[in-house]
Enzyme design. Sequence first.
Site, PDB file in Angstrom:
ATOM      1  CB  SER A 128      -1.056  -0.085   1.246  1.00 42.21           C
ATOM      2  OG  SER A 128      -2.166   0.819   1.044  1.00 42.21           O
TER       3      SER A 128
ATOM      4  CG  ASP B 236      -7.077  -2.475  -2.855  1.00 39.82           C
ATOM      5  OD1 ASP B 236      -7.675  -1.975  -2.001  1.00 39.82           O
ATOM      6  OD2 ASP B 236      -5.907  -2.643  -2.839  1.00 39.82           O
TER       7      ASP B 236
ATOM      8  CG  HIS C 136      -5.669  -2.386   0.937  1.00 44.52           C
ATOM      9  ND1 HIS C 136      -5.178  -1.963  -0.349  1.00 44.52           N
ATOM     10  CD2 HIS C 136      -4.979  -1.856   1.736  1.00 44.52           C
ATOM     11  CE1 HIS C 136      -4.425  -1.198  -0.078  1.00 44.52           C
ATOM     12  NE2 HIS C 136      -3.954  -1.067   1.462  1.00 44.52           N
TER      13      HIS C 136
END
Length: 225
Positions: free
Chosen positions: A117, A168, A200
Amino acid sequence: MHGPLDLSGPIRKPHSGGKPKQLVVLLHGYGSDGNDLIGLAPHWAQLMPDAEFVAPNAPYPCDMAPFGRQWFSLADDPSVSRLPAVRSAAALLDAFLDDALAARGLADSQMAMVGFSQGTMMSLFVALRRANPPAAVVGYSGALIGPEELAREIRSRPPVLLVHGDADPVVPYSELGWAQKTLSELGVPVTVETRPRLSHSIDERGLMLGGRFLARCFSVEPATP
């Protein structure tokens, strides 16, 4: 560097028990810390028995949660560029990498960067601007920050693997395609993997692909059919 901007975090020494011949730097996501990403090390340690794993903590306390760290704020107006904050964090991360390599007597070519991320965003931003390319970059569920600036600022073109779930809800899956297009146009060897129905996170296949990619880029992958 010590105090609030100290990036030190958990370390996992080489599985072989010897001196490190490679360094894998694991960069966590927003609101997490190094203790989260160091959990990748046991999955990859046997593939790269001489690699040391380090998972620095992002420099700033998370501004939208009572715990965790952040590389840069997400609280600002999304129309305001995050590039200045990313550059500030990148300078700290660059210094951390220089110190970590020097302490182990290793070169950039013996280092890989792995992000999740926001950690992926930092990995790509820093790795492509270093004077000497790392061996590899692996990015999960991330994005390419400042693609227009990158065209002017790119200095290194390490092999990159990007893995992203198409479900996601945090970092849009469309970022994968944009990153692939930009990196390819700039001559960066990039491989992408879409994980169907993954949110995610990192799944088992993503872990396997990341480990094998790193081992191959470090030229330590075992001979398999």
